[in-house]
Write a protein that holds these residues in place. Structure first.
Motif, PDB file in Angstrom:
ATOM      1  N   SER A   1       9.037  37.109  37.869  1.00 38.32           N
ATOM      2  CA  SER A   1       8.440  35.578  37.624  1.00 38.32           C
ATOM      3  C   SER A   1       8.595  35.027  38.810  1.00 38.32           C
ATOM      4  N   GLY A   2       7.912  33.576  38.964  1.00 42.38           N
ATOM      5  CA  GLY A   2       7.785  32.771  40.190  1.00 42.38           C
ATOM      6  C   GLY A   2       8.809  32.171  40.935  1.00 42.38           C
ATOM      7  N   ALA A   3      10.145  32.716  40.674  1.00 44.16           N
ATOM      8  CA  ALA A   3      11.292  32.066  41.413  1.00 44.16           C
ATOM      9  C   ALA A   3      11.381  32.506  42.818  1.00 44.16           C
ATOM     10  N   SER A   4      12.200  32.108  43.492  1.00 42.16           N
ATOM     11  CA  SER A   4      12.512  32.306  44.763  1.00 42.16           C
ATOM     12  C   SER A   4      13.463  33.772  44.535  1.00 42.16           C
TER      13      SER A   4
ATOM     14  N   SER B   1       4.067  37.744  36.755  1.00 33.66           N
ATOM     15  CA  SER B   1       3.612  36.486  36.497  1.00 33.66           C
ATOM     16  C   SER B   1       2.350  36.141  37.482  1.00 33.66           C
TER      17      SER B   1
ATOM     18  N   ALA C   1       2.540  32.887  38.832  1.00 33.61           N
ATOM     19  CA  ALA C   1       3.317  32.284  39.957  1.00 33.61           C
ATOM     20  C   ALA C   1       4.044  33.421  40.851  1.00 33.61           C
TER      21      ALA C   1
ATOM     22  N   THR D   1       4.868  33.773  44.954  1.00 31.26           N
ATOM     23  CA  THR D   1       5.905  33.624  45.592  1.00 31.26           C
ATOM     24  C   THR D   1       6.215  35.170  46.620  1.00 31.26           C
TER      25      THR D   1
ATOM     26  N   HIS E   1       4.118  34.646  49.531  1.00 33.63           N
ATOM     27  CA  HIS E   1       4.696  33.674  50.550  1.00 33.63           C
ATOM     28  C   HIS E   1       6.165  34.340  51.253  1.00 33.63           C
TER      29      HIS E   1
ATOM     30  N   SER F   1      12.402  32.596  36.777  1.00 33.04           N
ATOM     31  CA  SER F   1      12.383  31.232  36.906  1.00 33.04           C
ATOM     32  C   SER F   1      12.783  30.513  35.731  1.00 33.04           C
ATOM     33  N   MET F   2      13.264  28.999  35.925  1.00 38.50           N
ATOM     34  CA  MET F   2      13.460  28.189  35.053  1.00 38.50           C
ATOM     35  C   MET F   2      12.203  28.007  33.822  1.00 38.50           C
ATOM     36  N   ARG F   3      11.098  28.175  34.073  1.00 41.89           N
ATOM     37  CA  ARG F   3       9.932  28.105  33.232  1.00 41.89           C
ATOM     38  C   ARG F   3      10.037  29.471  32.314  1.00 41.89           C
ATOM     39  N   THR F   4      10.273  30.518  32.856  1.00 40.64           N
ATOM     40  CA  THR F   4      10.506  31.706  32.173  1.00 40.64           C
ATOM     41  C   THR F   4      11.551  31.744  31.495  1.00 40.64           C
TER      42      THR F   4
ATOM     43  N   ARG G   1      17.090  32.062  38.675  1.00 36.16           N
ATOM     44  CA  ARG G   1      17.276  31.591  40.046  1.00 36.16           C
ATOM     45  C   ARG G   1      16.577  30.023  40.094  1.00 36.16           C
ATOM     46  N   GLU G   2      17.615  29.037  40.154  1.00 34.84           N
ATOM     47  CA  GLU G   2      17.469  27.766  40.835  1.00 34.84           C
ATOM     48  C   GLU G   2      18.641  26.997  41.034  1.00 34.84           C
TER      49      GLU G   2
HETATM   50  C1  LIG Z   1       7.639  29.385  46.942  1.00 34.60           C
HETATM   51  C2  LIG Z   1       8.075  29.030  45.628  1.00 34.60           C
HETATM   52  C3  LIG Z   1       9.350  29.076  45.273  1.00 34.60           C
HETATM   53  C4  LIG Z   1       9.772  28.678  43.859  1.00 34.60           C
HETATM   54  N1  LIG Z   1      11.003  28.972  43.612  1.00 34.60           N
HETATM   55  C5  LIG Z   1      11.628  28.644  42.385  1.00 34.60           C
HETATM   56  C6  LIG Z   1      12.948  29.027  41.893  1.00 34.60           C
HETATM   57  O1  LIG Z   1      13.612  29.564  42.703  1.00 34.60           O
HETATM   58  N2  LIG Z   1      13.351  28.757  40.732  1.00 34.60           N
HETATM   59  C7  LIG Z   1      12.161  28.275  39.775  1.00 34.60           C
HETATM   60  O2  LIG Z   1      12.494  28.109  38.556  1.00 34.60           O
HETATM   61  N3  LIG Z   1      11.002  27.982  39.963  1.00 34.60           N
HETATM   62  C8  LIG Z   1      10.524  28.044  41.338  1.00 34.60           C
HETATM   63  N4  LIG Z   1       9.113  28.025  41.601  1.00 34.60           N
HETATM   64  C9  LIG Z   1       8.257  27.361  40.756  1.00 34.60           C
HETATM   65  C10 LIG Z   1       7.856  28.382  39.786  1.00 34.60           C
HETATM   66  O3  LIG Z   1       7.039  29.289  40.296  1.00 34.60           O
HETATM   67  C11 LIG Z   1       7.043  27.597  38.753  1.00 34.60           C
HETATM   68  O4  LIG Z   1       7.760  26.641  37.792  1.00 34.60           O
HETATM   69  C12 LIG Z   1       5.934  28.470  37.911  1.00 34.60           C
HETATM   70  O5  LIG Z   1       5.274  27.650  37.025  1.00 34.60           O
HETATM   71  C13 LIG Z   1       6.866  29.614  37.163  1.00 34.60           C
HETATM   72  O6  LIG Z   1       5.997  30.466  36.397  1.00 34.60           O
HETATM   73  P1  LIG Z   1       6.579  31.863  35.703  1.00 34.60           P
HETATM   74  O7  LIG Z   1       7.700  31.405  35.038  1.00 34.60           O
HETATM   75  O8  LIG Z   1       5.366  32.070  34.869  1.00 34.60           O
HETATM   76  O9  LIG Z   1       6.300  32.726  36.850  1.00 34.60           O
HETATM   77  C14 LIG Z   1       8.924  28.325  42.747  1.00 34.60           C
HETATM   78  C15 LIG Z   1       7.465  28.059  43.306  1.00 34.60           C
HETATM   79  C16 LIG Z   1       7.243  28.636  44.831  1.00 34.60           C
HETATM   80  C17 LIG Z   1       5.602  28.453  45.077  1.00 34.60           C
END
Ligand SMILES: Cc1cc2nc3c(=O)[nH]c(=O)nc-3n(C[C@H](O)[C@H](O)[C@H](O)COP(=O)(O)O)c2cc1C
Length: 190
Positions: A11-14, A39, A41, A45, A48, A91-94, A126-127
């Motif tokens: 998922s889209g966390a760092s 995902s 997102a 990441t 990036h 991610s916190m969303r997932t 991860r957050e």
């Molecule tokens: C470069 C980048 C770093 C991110 N890092 C985090 C992170 O560390 N933790 C987090 O919860 N969201 C982070 N996000 C935000 C998530 O990508 C965003 O909430 C997204 O909706 C998550 O969707 P997913 O859970 O479907 O992957 C980051 C976004 C970007 C672009």
């Protein structure tokens, strides 16, 4: 089931380098079949943090790739037997979706299946910093049987590079799956 099936959700966390290393290590293990779901997102990441070719490298290492919207994929069903699932990074969303059972994409649905089937689910949540909602969601998934493993570096091994930190986190994560193999992470010798 002769092969060990491992589901890897990204998922889209760092921390996009972590799933790349996890799949590299899983490829080295005999009789492991990997099922990857990324995902939208996470695509961002990965590009990036690891460069434009990272997604392609990740997809190429998996035995099977499943589109995030394909909620009818094999891994969406409890009848498809697996050894366990890793979400790295989570991610916190997932995390919130898993904690509340809102299985609106394949990654969350597969995690939901692992919880309901009482199979191993490891979340590299991860957050930072964390608000109370994040912490409560971690409590909820832990109460449901998931392992919450934030990808926090261990400094007692004196890592000399980011690669060494990523490598250690990947090894510890795979070790948590409890596969019938010797541990990948070096043991602390006291
Ligand atoms: C470069 C980048 C770093 C991110 N890092 C985090 C992170 O560390 N933790 C987090 O919860 N969201 C982070 N996000 C935000 C998530 O990508 C965003 O909430 C997204 O909706 C998550 O969707 P997913 O859970 O479907 O992957 C980051 C976004 C970007 C672009």
């Amino acid at each position: 089931m002769s092969r060990m099936r491992i589901v890897l959700g990204v998922s889209g966390a760092s921390g996009a380098a972590i799933p790349l290393r996890i799949l590299e290590r899983l490829q080295e293990i005999e009789d492991v079949e990997t099922h990857l779901v990324v995902s939208d997102a996470a695509r961002r990441t990965l590009s990036h943090e690891c460069g434009p070719g990272a997604l392609g490298r990740l997809l190429a290492m998996a035995t099977e790739n499943h589109p995030i919207r394909d909620v009818g994929a094999t891994i969406a069903s409890g009848s498809f037997r697996t050894t366990g699932m890793i979400v790295a990074p989570c991610s916190m969303r997932t995390l919130a979706a898993i904690a509340t059972g809102i299985a609106d994409n394949l990654l969350v649905r597969a995690a939901d299946v692992h919880l309901k089937e009482r199979r191993r689910l490891i979340l590299l949540a991860r957050e930072t910093p964390l608000h109370l909602g994040h912490l409560r969601n971690m409590c909820s998934v832990a109460e449901m049987g998931a392992v919450v493993m934030p990808p926090v570096p261990a400094f007692y091994h004196r890592p000399e590079s980011v690669e060494a930190i990523v490598d250690h986190i990947a090894a510890r994560t795979i070790d948590l799956l409890g596969l019938p193999i010797p541990p990948l992470a070096r043991e602390w010798e006291g």
